[in-house]
Design an enzyme around this catalytic site. Structure first.
Site, PDB file in Angstrom:
ATOM      1  N   LEU A 188       0.816  -1.231   0.000  1.00 39.82           N
ATOM      2  CA  LEU A 188       0.000   0.000   0.000  1.00 39.82           C
ATOM      3  C   LEU A 188       0.845   1.273   0.000  1.00 39.82           C
ATOM      4  CD1 LEU A 188      -2.902  -0.847   2.528  1.00 39.82           C
ATOM      5  CD2 LEU A 188      -2.813  -1.272   0.068  1.00 39.82           C
ATOM      6  N   SER A 189       2.135   1.157  -0.341  1.00 42.02           N
ATOM      7  CA  SER A 189       2.959   2.381  -0.322  1.00 42.02           C
ATOM      8  C   SER A 189       2.513   3.360  -1.397  1.00 42.02           C
ATOM      9  CB  SER A 189       4.445   2.057  -0.471  1.00 42.02           C
ATOM     10  OG  SER A 189       4.693   1.405  -1.690  1.00 42.02           O
ATOM     11  N   ASP A 223       5.129  -6.364   2.666  1.00 43.94           N
ATOM     12  CA  ASP A 223       6.227  -5.806   1.877  1.00 43.94           C
ATOM     13  C   ASP A 223       6.977  -6.973   1.224  1.00 43.94           C
ATOM     14  OD1 ASP A 223       8.765  -4.572   1.142  1.00 43.94           O
ATOM     15  OD2 ASP A 223       8.017  -2.890   2.335  1.00 43.94           O
ATOM     16  N   PHE A 238       5.512  -6.280 -10.276  1.00 47.75           N
ATOM     17  CA  PHE A 238       5.254  -4.858 -10.509  1.00 47.75           C
ATOM     18  C   PHE A 238       5.757  -3.997  -9.353  1.00 47.75           C
ATOM     19  CE2 PHE A 238       1.540  -6.782 -12.788  1.00 47.75           C
ATOM     20  CZ  PHE A 238       1.694  -6.174 -14.029  1.00 47.75           C
ATOM     21  N   LYS A 254       8.438   4.381  -8.324  1.00 42.66           N
ATOM     22  CA  LYS A 254       8.554   4.716  -9.751  1.00 42.66           C
ATOM     23  C   LYS A 254       8.654   6.201 -10.084  1.00 42.66           C
ATOM     24  CE  LYS A 254       3.686   5.228 -10.686  1.00 42.66           C
ATOM     25  NZ  LYS A 254       2.573   5.094 -11.587  1.00 42.66           N
ATOM     26  N   SER A 283      11.442  -0.775 -18.039  1.00 43.21           N
ATOM     27  CA  SER A 283      10.985   0.504 -18.588  1.00 43.21           C
ATOM     28  C   SER A 283      11.862   0.918 -19.752  1.00 43.21           C
ATOM     29  CB  SER A 283      11.081   1.551 -17.475  1.00 43.21           C
ATOM     30  OG  SER A 283      11.013   2.845 -18.010  1.00 43.21           O
ATOM     31  N   TYR A 314      15.958   5.938 -10.314  1.00 43.21           N
ATOM     32  CA  TYR A 314      14.861   5.012 -10.614  1.00 43.21           C
ATOM     33  C   TYR A 314      15.228   4.137 -11.809  1.00 43.21           C
ATOM     34  CZ  TYR A 314      10.679   3.513 -13.115  1.00 43.21           C
ATOM     35  OH  TYR A 314       9.777   2.767 -13.832  1.00 43.21           O
ATOM     36  N   LYS A 371      16.152  -0.181 -12.593  1.00 41.26           N
ATOM     37  CA  LYS A 371      15.619  -1.069 -13.636  1.00 41.26           C
ATOM     38  C   LYS A 371      16.777  -1.745 -14.387  1.00 41.26           C
ATOM     39  CE  LYS A 371      11.241  -0.236 -12.921  1.00 41.26           C
ATOM     40  NZ  LYS A 371      10.417  -1.226 -12.241  1.00 41.26           N
ATOM     41  N   ASN A 397       5.076   4.443 -22.439  1.00 44.02           N
ATOM     42  CA  ASN A 397       4.347   5.342 -21.522  1.00 44.02           C
ATOM     43  C   ASN A 397       2.906   4.870 -21.315  1.00 44.02           C
ATOM     44  OD1 ASN A 397       6.701   6.846 -22.375  1.00 44.02           O
ATOM     45  ND2 ASN A 397       5.790   8.594 -21.369  1.00 44.02           N
ATOM     46  N   LEU A 438       2.199  13.247 -17.953  1.00 38.46           N
ATOM     47  CA  LEU A 438       1.351  14.074 -18.806  1.00 38.46           C
ATOM     48  C   LEU A 438      -0.149  13.771 -18.653  1.00 38.46           C
ATOM     49  CD1 LEU A 438       1.161  16.177 -21.073  1.00 38.46           C
ATOM     50  CD2 LEU A 438       1.429  14.311 -22.719  1.00 38.46           C
TER      51      LEU A 438
HETATM   52  P1  NAD Z   1       2.168   1.875  -8.982  1.00 39.63           P
HETATM   53  O1  NAD Z   1       2.941   2.694  -8.007  1.00 39.63           O
HETATM   54  O2  NAD Z   1       0.760   2.261  -9.265  1.00 39.63           O
HETATM   55  O3  NAD Z   1       2.193   0.341  -8.541  1.00 39.63           O
HETATM   56  C1  NAD Z   1       3.250  -0.234  -7.826  1.00 39.63           C
HETATM   57  C2  NAD Z   1       2.643  -0.972  -6.634  1.00 39.63           C
HETATM   58  O4  NAD Z   1       3.689  -1.623  -5.909  1.00 39.63           O
HETATM   59  C3  NAD Z   1       1.923  -0.038  -5.655  1.00 39.63           C
HETATM   60  O5  NAD Z   1       0.639  -0.565  -5.407  1.00 39.63           O
HETATM   61  C4  NAD Z   1       2.790  -0.087  -4.383  1.00 39.63           C
HETATM   62  O6  NAD Z   1       2.020   0.051  -3.223  1.00 39.63           O
HETATM   63  C5  NAD Z   1       3.453  -1.442  -4.515  1.00 39.63           C
HETATM   64  N1  NAD Z   1       4.775  -1.596  -3.874  1.00 39.63           N
HETATM   65  C6  NAD Z   1       5.865  -0.812  -4.018  1.00 39.63           C
HETATM   66  N2  NAD Z   1       6.900  -1.314  -3.311  1.00 39.63           N
HETATM   67  C7  NAD Z   1       6.442  -2.439  -2.701  1.00 39.63           C
HETATM   68  C8  NAD Z   1       7.023  -3.399  -1.837  1.00 39.63           C
HETATM   69  N3  NAD Z   1       8.292  -3.297  -1.428  1.00 39.63           N
HETATM   70  N4  NAD Z   1       6.264  -4.436  -1.408  1.00 39.63           N
HETATM   71  C9  NAD Z   1       4.981  -4.558  -1.800  1.00 39.63           C
HETATM   72  N5  NAD Z   1       4.370  -3.678  -2.621  1.00 39.63           N
HETATM   73  C10 NAD Z   1       5.100  -2.627  -3.063  1.00 39.63           C
HETATM   74  O7  NAD Z   1       3.019   1.841 -10.339  1.00 39.63           O
HETATM   75  P2  NAD Z   1       2.602   1.324 -11.792  1.00 39.63           P
HETATM   76  O8  NAD Z   1       2.507   2.509 -12.668  1.00 39.63           O
HETATM   77  O9  NAD Z   1       1.492   0.371 -11.701  1.00 39.63           O
HETATM   78  O10 NAD Z   1       3.951   0.583 -12.181  1.00 39.63           O
HETATM   79  C11 NAD Z   1       4.133  -0.803 -11.957  1.00 39.63           C
HETATM   80  C12 NAD Z   1       5.557  -1.167 -12.339  1.00 39.63           C
HETATM   81  O11 NAD Z   1       5.799  -0.796 -13.693  1.00 39.63           O
HETATM   82  C13 NAD Z   1       6.637  -0.463 -11.511  1.00 39.63           C
HETATM   83  O12 NAD Z   1       7.688  -1.366 -11.266  1.00 39.63           O
HETATM   84  C14 NAD Z   1       7.092   0.642 -12.423  1.00 39.63           C
HETATM   85  O13 NAD Z   1       8.427   1.020 -12.153  1.00 39.63           O
HETATM   86  C15 NAD Z   1       6.964   0.001 -13.785  1.00 39.63           C
HETATM   87  N6  NAD Z   1       6.813   0.980 -14.869  1.00 39.63           N
HETATM   88  C16 NAD Z   1       5.825   1.917 -14.787  1.00 39.63           C
HETATM   89  C17 NAD Z   1       5.713   2.880 -15.778  1.00 39.63           C
HETATM   90  C18 NAD Z   1       4.671   3.958 -15.671  1.00 39.63           C
HETATM   91  O14 NAD Z   1       4.816   5.001 -16.337  1.00 39.63           O
HETATM   92  N7  NAD Z   1       3.589   3.780 -14.937  1.00 39.63           N
HETATM   93  C19 NAD Z   1       6.598   2.886 -16.881  1.00 39.63           C
HETATM   94  C20 NAD Z   1       7.564   1.883 -16.947  1.00 39.63           C
HETATM   95  C21 NAD Z   1       7.664   0.940 -15.936  1.00 39.63           C
HETATM   96  N1  UFG Z   2       4.969  16.777 -20.184  1.00 43.62           N
HETATM   97  C1  UFG Z   2       4.554  18.098 -20.236  1.00 43.62           C
HETATM   98  N2  UFG Z   2       3.900  18.603 -19.152  1.00 43.62           N
HETATM   99  C2  UFG Z   2       3.641  17.861 -18.035  1.00 43.62           C
HETATM  100  C3  UFG Z   2       4.062  16.514 -18.001  1.00 43.62           C
HETATM  101  C4  UFG Z   2       4.727  16.006 -19.100  1.00 43.62           C
HETATM  102  O1  UFG Z   2       4.792  18.795 -21.215  1.00 43.62           O
HETATM  103  O2  UFG Z   2       3.061  18.383 -17.085  1.00 43.62           O
HETATM  104  C5  UFG Z   2       5.663  16.201 -21.356  1.00 43.62           C
HETATM  105  C6  UFG Z   2       7.086  15.774 -21.054  1.00 43.62           C
HETATM  106  O3  UFG Z   2       7.980  16.839 -21.213  1.00 43.62           O
HETATM  107  C7  UFG Z   2       7.277  14.653 -22.083  1.00 43.62           C
HETATM  108  C8  UFG Z   2       5.883  14.030 -22.205  1.00 43.62           C
HETATM  109  O4  UFG Z   2       4.980  15.025 -21.741  1.00 43.62           O
HETATM  110  O5  UFG Z   2       7.632  15.196 -23.327  1.00 43.62           O
HETATM  111  C9  UFG Z   2       5.706  12.770 -21.362  1.00 43.62           C
HETATM  112  O6  UFG Z   2       6.097  13.035 -20.021  1.00 43.62           O
HETATM  113  P1  UFG Z   2       5.773  12.005 -18.830  1.00 43.62           P
HETATM  114  O7  UFG Z   2       6.288  12.637 -17.578  1.00 43.62           O
HETATM  115  O8  UFG Z   2       4.352  11.610 -18.872  1.00 43.62           O
HETATM  116  O9  UFG Z   2       6.591  10.712 -19.232  1.00 43.62           O
HETATM  117  P2  UFG Z   2       8.170  10.507 -19.435  1.00 43.62           P
HETATM  118  O10 UFG Z   2       8.345   9.996 -20.821  1.00 43.62           O
HETATM  119  O11 UFG Z   2       8.938  11.693 -19.047  1.00 43.62           O
HETATM  120  O12 UFG Z   2       8.491   9.408 -18.345  1.00 43.62           O
HETATM  121  C10 UFG Z   2       7.938   8.105 -18.449  1.00 43.62           C
HETATM  122  C11 UFG Z   2       7.758   7.483 -17.067  1.00 43.62           C
HETATM  123  C12 UFG Z   2       9.087   7.211 -16.433  1.00 43.62           C
HETATM  124  C13 UFG Z   2       9.977   6.456 -17.349  1.00 43.62           C
HETATM  125  C14 UFG Z   2      10.091   7.179 -18.677  1.00 43.62           C
HETATM  126  C15 UFG Z   2      10.897   6.416 -19.683  1.00 43.62           C
HETATM  127  O13 UFG Z   2       7.021   8.334 -16.229  1.00 43.62           O
HETATM  128  O14 UFG Z   2       8.874   6.408 -15.288  1.00 43.62           O
HETATM  129  O15 UFG Z   2       8.777   7.337 -19.227  1.00 43.62           O
HETATM  130  O16 UFG Z   2      10.313   5.188 -19.910  1.00 43.62           O
HETATM  131  F1  UFG Z   2      11.205   6.355 -16.804  1.00 43.62           F
END
Ligand code: NAD
Ligand code: UFG
Length: 339
Positions: A34-35, A59, A81, A85, A125, A150, A154, A180, A201
């Protein structure tokens, strides 16, 4: 493979994947601390699927508790997952990111070995490609130093998984490099629920559209892209979830280590996203052009042929679909899971 342990299964991508798993006949078991999620997500999963999913609020770094879950359910595979992040936060708190993301993976692998659980899918990612030398990005492109702690977690976890598989050849490892993720479950019952001011975004756009934020700041319009704004590969979270189901089927063939980009193969600029959102929802998104955001790259999108050729998977939804579903979620849940 039927019983799948889903770490971080209450999160944005995890919860959507749990629904896809159930729809495809799998039996997910969730562990989450639930973090960055809310316990009520489990009720939403039940509302959508009619199924009670076993949930353990623990955890993943807690070896004893994790062992108890393995002893009770004996999962045949794991989708990992769980992790922290937020890119910006990882720069401020690198040790928390290294500790949580690395230790959870090490603990998980240790317990998997103990219980002879031989399949793991890992949430990596596009960030592992660092600053892209070219686009589209292929899985064979170099994995560079990521531009933040971060991303480094990965890169490191990918290495840990490959080294572990070298020493334990029966282990099957799928590394999924997400681009994304946006959108939400089409029911409007589950979606992204960021804490505080969104960095990404799409949640920022939906919060502007609902009136929580005045306008969107567009981070730079002087990039070498067609309209000068940043280009990314936005993938609907339901497509991403289904990519995990396709990956589990691949792991049934004992492939060893496999790596796939999960994206759409198509780049979209910030201004194109605003237009798509307005088209999908009829809501206006006021914006202002601001200076570039530190650490952003101009353009980042995937080549997804490998996932299509080897998994038979490709994205079905486009960005207009994703905008509609993100808005459906935001408008039905103005405060996310906080009612
Ligand atoms: P999220 O934060 O919504 O989900 C992650 C979940 O993991 C949360 O529910 C959190 O409570 C739980 N968690 C974190 N650490 C924990 C621990 N030690 N033990 C148990 N639970 C734990 O994130 P998301 O967007 O669903 O992303 C899921 C995965 O995908 C992450 O590993 C993230 O890095 C990766 N990812 C996400 C994105 C993105 O843009 N959302 C992009 C690339 C990769
Ligand atoms: N952007 C804006 N305004 C905002 C937010 C984003 O203009 O308020 C733009 C950013 O500059 C970028 C695009 O929208 O050009 C996407 O930005 P995001 O922050 O949504 O996504 P990123 O591509 O920067 O980052 C994502 C994930 C990261 C991951 C990265 C590479 O959030 O976790 O992709 O995979 F590391």
């Amino acid at each position: 493979m039927r019983k799948i342990l889903v770490t971080g299964g209450l999160g944005f991508i995890g919860s959507t994947t749990v629904v896809s798993l159930i729809e495809n006949g799998y039996e997910p078991i969730i562990v989450d601390n639930l973090s960055n999620s809310k316990e009520m997500v489990i009720d939403r999963i039940k509302q959508i699927t009619g199924k009670e999913v076993p949930l353990y609020i623990i955890d993943v770094c807690d070896e004893e508790n994790l062992r108890t879950v393995f002893a009770k359910h004996h999962p045949e595979g794991v989708i990992h997952f769980a992790g922290l992040k937020a890119v910006g936060e990882s720069v401020e708190k690198p040790l928390s990111y290294y500790e949580n993301n690395l230790l959870s993976t090490l603990t998980l692998l240790k317990v998997m070995k103990e219980f002879d659980c031989r399949n793991i899918v890992f949430s990596s990612s596009a960030t592992v490609y660092g600053i892209p030398q070219r686009v589209p990005l292929y899985e064979s492109d170099p994995v560079n130093h990521a531009t933040n702690p971060y991303g480094e977690t990965k890169v490191m976890i990918e290495h840990i998984l490959m080294d572990t598989q070298d020493a334990w050849p029966e282990l099957n490892v799928a590394i999924l490099r997400y681009f994304n993720p946006i959108g939400a479950h089409p029911s409007g019952l589950m979606g992204e629920d960021p804490n505080g001011i969104p960095n990404n975004l799409m949640p920022y756009i939906t919060q502007v559209a609902i009136g929580k934020r005045e306008y969107l700041r567009v981070w730079g319009n002087d990039y070498p892209t067609p309209d000068g704004t940043g280009v990314r590969d936005y993938i609907h979270v339901v497509d991403l979830a289904n990519g995990h189901v396709a990956t589990l089927k691949k792991l049934d063939t004992n492939p060893g280590v496999v790596i796939y980009n999960l994206g759409t193969g198509k780049g979209t600029s910030v201004l194109e996203m605003i237009t798509a959102f307005e088209k999908a929802t009829g809501k206006k998104v006021p914006y202002q052009i601001c200076p570039r955001r530190a650490g952003d790259v101009a353009e980042n999108y995937a080549n997804c042929d490998k996932a299509y050729n080897e998994l038979g998977w490709k994205a079905q939804y486009d960005i207009v679909d994703a905008c509609r579903d993100s808005w459906n979620w935001q408008s039905k849940n103005p405060n996310g899971y906080n009612k």
